[in-house]
Design a protein around this motif. Sequence first.
Motif, PDB file in Angstrom:
ATOM      1  N   TYR A  48       0.819  -1.212   0.000  1.00 28.05           N
ATOM      2  CA  TYR A  48       0.000   0.000   0.000  1.00 28.05           C
ATOM      3  C   TYR A  48       0.855   1.265   0.000  1.00 28.05           C
ATOM      4  O   TYR A  48       0.701   2.148  -0.844  1.00 28.05           O
ATOM      5  CB  TYR A  48      -0.944  -0.005   1.202  1.00 28.05           C
ATOM      6  CG  TYR A  48      -1.794   1.244   1.299  1.00 28.05           C
ATOM      7  CD1 TYR A  48      -2.875   1.430   0.447  1.00 28.05           C
ATOM      8  CD2 TYR A  48      -1.492   2.238   2.230  1.00 28.05           C
ATOM      9  CE1 TYR A  48      -3.646   2.580   0.526  1.00 28.05           C
ATOM     10  CE2 TYR A  48      -2.256   3.390   2.306  1.00 28.05           C
ATOM     11  CZ  TYR A  48      -3.328   3.558   1.460  1.00 28.05           C
ATOM     12  OH  TYR A  48      -4.086   4.708   1.523  1.00 28.05           O
ATOM     13  N   SER A  49       1.781   1.350   0.934  1.00 29.72           N
ATOM     14  CA  SER A  49       2.583   2.574   1.045  1.00 29.72           C
ATOM     15  C   SER A  49       3.460   2.789  -0.176  1.00 29.72           C
ATOM     16  O   SER A  49       3.526   3.907  -0.730  1.00 29.72           O
ATOM     17  CB  SER A  49       3.449   2.513   2.313  1.00 29.72           C
ATOM     18  OG  SER A  49       2.640   2.431   3.465  1.00 29.72           O
ATOM     19  N   SER A  50       4.120   1.743  -0.645  1.00 29.40           N
ATOM     20  CA  SER A  50       4.995   1.893  -1.813  1.00 29.40           C
ATOM     21  C   SER A  50       4.209   2.209  -3.064  1.00 29.40           C
ATOM     22  O   SER A  50       4.657   2.981  -3.921  1.00 29.40           O
ATOM     23  CB  SER A  50       5.823   0.619  -1.999  1.00 29.40           C
ATOM     24  OG  SER A  50       4.980  -0.508  -2.193  1.00 29.40           O
ATOM     25  N   THR A  51       3.021   1.616  -3.208  1.00 34.03           N
ATOM     26  CA  THR A  51       2.200   1.896  -4.389  1.00 34.03           C
ATOM     27  C   THR A  51       1.717   3.343  -4.388  1.00 34.03           C
ATOM     28  O   THR A  51       1.743   4.029  -5.430  1.00 34.03           O
ATOM     29  CB  THR A  51       0.989   0.942  -4.428  1.00 34.03           C
ATOM     30  OG1 THR A  51       1.459  -0.410  -4.485  1.00 34.03           O
ATOM     31  CG2 THR A  51       0.126   1.218  -5.637  1.00 34.03           C
ATOM     32  N   CYS A  55       2.617   6.226  -7.175  1.00 29.85           N
ATOM     33  CA  CYS A  55       1.554   6.926  -7.904  1.00 29.85           C
ATOM     34  C   CYS A  55       1.525   8.417  -7.608  1.00 29.85           C
ATOM     35  O   CYS A  55       0.667   9.136  -8.145  1.00 29.85           O
ATOM     36  CB  CYS A  55       0.199   6.315  -7.559  1.00 29.85           C
ATOM     37  SG  CYS A  55      -0.017   4.618  -8.121  1.00 29.85           S
ATOM     38  N   GLY A  56       2.406   8.890  -6.757  1.00 28.94           N
ATOM     39  CA  GLY A  56       2.422  10.305  -6.424  1.00 28.94           C
ATOM     40  C   GLY A  56       1.293  10.743  -5.524  1.00 28.94           C
ATOM     41  O   GLY A  56       0.888  11.912  -5.558  1.00 28.94           O
ATOM     42  N   PRO A  81       1.199   8.177   2.951  1.00 25.37           N
ATOM     43  CA  PRO A  81       0.087   7.989   2.015  1.00 25.37           C
ATOM     44  C   PRO A  81      -1.224   8.411   2.661  1.00 25.37           C
ATOM     45  O   PRO A  81      -1.287   8.661   3.872  1.00 25.37           O
ATOM     46  CB  PRO A  81       0.118   6.483   1.744  1.00 25.37           C
ATOM     47  CG  PRO A  81       0.642   5.907   3.024  1.00 25.37           C
ATOM     48  CD  PRO A  81       1.623   6.906   3.573  1.00 25.37           C
ATOM     49  N   PRO A  82      -2.313   8.474   1.888  1.00 28.09           N
ATOM     50  CA  PRO A  82      -3.626   8.765   2.482  1.00 28.09           C
ATOM     51  C   PRO A  82      -3.999   7.695   3.506  1.00 28.09           C
ATOM     52  O   PRO A  82      -3.667   6.522   3.359  1.00 28.09           O
ATOM     53  CB  PRO A  82      -4.572   8.745   1.286  1.00 28.09           C
ATOM     54  CG  PRO A  82      -3.707   9.012   0.101  1.00 28.09           C
ATOM     55  CD  PRO A  82      -2.380   8.402   0.430  1.00 28.09           C
ATOM     56  N   ALA A 110      -8.252   9.388  -8.940  1.00 24.51           N
ATOM     57  CA  ALA A 110      -8.854   8.844 -10.163  1.00 24.51           C
ATOM     58  C   ALA A 110      -7.834   8.752 -11.286  1.00 24.51           C
ATOM     59  O   ALA A 110      -7.877   7.820 -12.110  1.00 24.51           O
ATOM     60  CB  ALA A 110     -10.039   9.701 -10.581  1.00 24.51           C
ATOM     61  N   ALA A 111      -6.894   9.692 -11.347  1.00 21.04           N
ATOM     62  CA  ALA A 111      -5.879   9.657 -12.404  1.00 21.04           C
ATOM     63  C   ALA A 111      -4.926   8.476 -12.239  1.00 21.04           C
ATOM     64  O   ALA A 111      -4.287   8.056 -13.215  1.00 21.04           O
ATOM     65  CB  ALA A 111      -5.105  10.969 -12.414  1.00 21.04           C
ATOM     66  N   SER A 112      -4.824   7.952 -11.035  1.00 19.06           N
ATOM     67  CA  SER A 112      -3.922   6.816 -10.780  1.00 19.06           C
ATOM     68  C   SER A 112      -4.658   5.490 -10.713  1.00 19.06           C
ATOM     69  O   SER A 112      -4.073   4.478 -10.290  1.00 19.06           O
ATOM     70  CB  SER A 112      -3.179   7.041  -9.462  1.00 19.06           C
ATOM     71  OG  SER A 112      -2.443   8.248  -9.482  1.00 19.06           O
ATOM     72  N   ALA A 113      -5.928   5.448 -11.123  1.00 18.01           N
ATOM     73  CA  ALA A 113      -6.717   4.216 -11.013  1.00 18.01           C
ATOM     74  C   ALA A 113      -6.118   3.082 -11.826  1.00 18.01           C
ATOM     75  O   ALA A 113      -6.095   1.923 -11.382  1.00 18.01           O
ATOM     76  CB  ALA A 113      -8.160   4.492 -11.459  1.00 18.01           C
ATOM     77  N   GLU A 114      -5.598   3.377 -13.009  1.00 17.54           N
ATOM     78  CA  GLU A 114      -5.016   2.321 -13.834  1.00 17.54           C
ATOM     79  C   GLU A 114      -3.761   1.746 -13.197  1.00 17.54           C
ATOM     80  O   GLU A 114      -3.509   0.537 -13.250  1.00 17.54           O
ATOM     81  CB  GLU A 114      -4.716   2.881 -15.228  1.00 17.54           C
ATOM     82  CG  GLU A 114      -4.345   1.829 -16.263  1.00 17.54           C
ATOM     83  CD  GLU A 114      -5.493   0.902 -16.616  1.00 17.54           C
ATOM     84  OE1 GLU A 114      -5.225  -0.151 -17.228  1.00 17.54           O
ATOM     85  OE2 GLU A 114      -6.648   1.234 -16.275  1.00 17.54           O
TER      86      GLU A 114
END
Length: 457
Positions: A48-51, A55-56, A81-82, A110-114
């Motif tokens: 989770y944290s690394s992803t 993704c910024g 992260p959030p 939403a921009a990082s959903a992919e």
Amino acid sequence: MTDLVTWAELGGSLAAIGGAAYARHAHPAAYWSTVGLPVSVARLLASYSSTMDACGLTVEPSRWRALAVKATTRREVRPVPPRRGMIRPTSTGLRLRLRLAPGQEPADVAASAERLRHAWGVHAVYVREVKPGVVELRLVGFDVLRKVRMPRRMDVGLLQVPVALKEDATAFVRDYRAVPHQLVLGATLSGKSMFLRNLITGLATQPVVLVGIDCKRGVELAPFAPRLSALATDPEQAAELLPVLVKEMEDRYDLIKARQGIAPGTPDEEITSDIWGLPENERPAPVVLFIDEVAELFLIATRKEEERRDEMVTQLIRLAQLGRAAGIYLEVCGQRFGAELGKGATMLRAQLTGRVCHRVNDEASAKMALGDIASEAVYAACAVAAELPGLAVVGDTSGGWSRIRTPPLSLADAAATCRETAHLAPDVPALTPFRPYAPPMPVKASGPVAAPRPVTD
């Protein structure tokens, strides 16, 4: 002996892998519940944290947190992260909520959903804003549109019909109170009739007046005759039916105006501008008008037919512009619907807020339905394959769009539902001359008929 054990273990492993691959293809829901869900949860928790960092979606920690980390652990202070909420597994995926950090917005997630989809090994990731500062991630484990299974629990009210399944595994509810009029386009064998069949079946169980115009001699809507209050099967009958609906709309406006002309001291909640503000004992039943193959109302061959066409188009535009407050809603279906049909076509289409586009034969047809909504929706509609009947792109003039697919429903089951709910059809005296004839069903014998005894001397 050791070799035999090794070969047995290898065979068991290959059988398990083969069974999992078969289940993933043939029974994706079962595969997700047994294999996909645990694996995706493990990936999410471990990365989770690394992803989020990749993704910024991380931010610098607060000053107090940075001081606490340095004082207690003496390690490097990293972006945070959030904040993640509890993971809620579902039959089709996962749901979790994120509390955004200051300076972040839902569009960033939403921009990082992919990227999140690939990182966590799921079919799709959808982002929805819950409240300011909180978003919900809906992770879908498999392609739910390949084999449609509608949600079991759906809370719907009057004039709300769960007619299809969206690609995020939620139900697409056709809400006439929110979207009064809708345009449904699709080529032959695209699933347009199935969409209409599910919609009529859902409305048949509600106290709603159903009116149909089917210029294909009634082959699409005639099986639902027991539940229909009026049916026109050719342009001549449609030209007689539409003025009656316009007159009904005007009478309802007179009823609303009579209710508004009350004493000055009347409370505001008793003053209304549509039928839904009227008392329940005075409120007329809502009317839904289904028009199948709307192009047949525009096509003409003689000058006399041109005058009739202009009158019908004018009445349809009046119903689309003024019908909502009177409780009259339109569901317009066709293969194409553009300016080439003639005068008034573009003006009528502009009044149809909802848009549903099934598979079409050319890009121009997709632009007719979705071009004024979003260019991405047009491309999605053009990519619908012929092997997936019922798959469509739905949107409205707000700019939002999504892919949906209608569940299969046989014509016999839909007709049976309309026969069973025929008593729910509200009585509208003005539509009585147009009520279609519904032949009575033959009564089946309750048991075997005894053979007569032979006559003897």
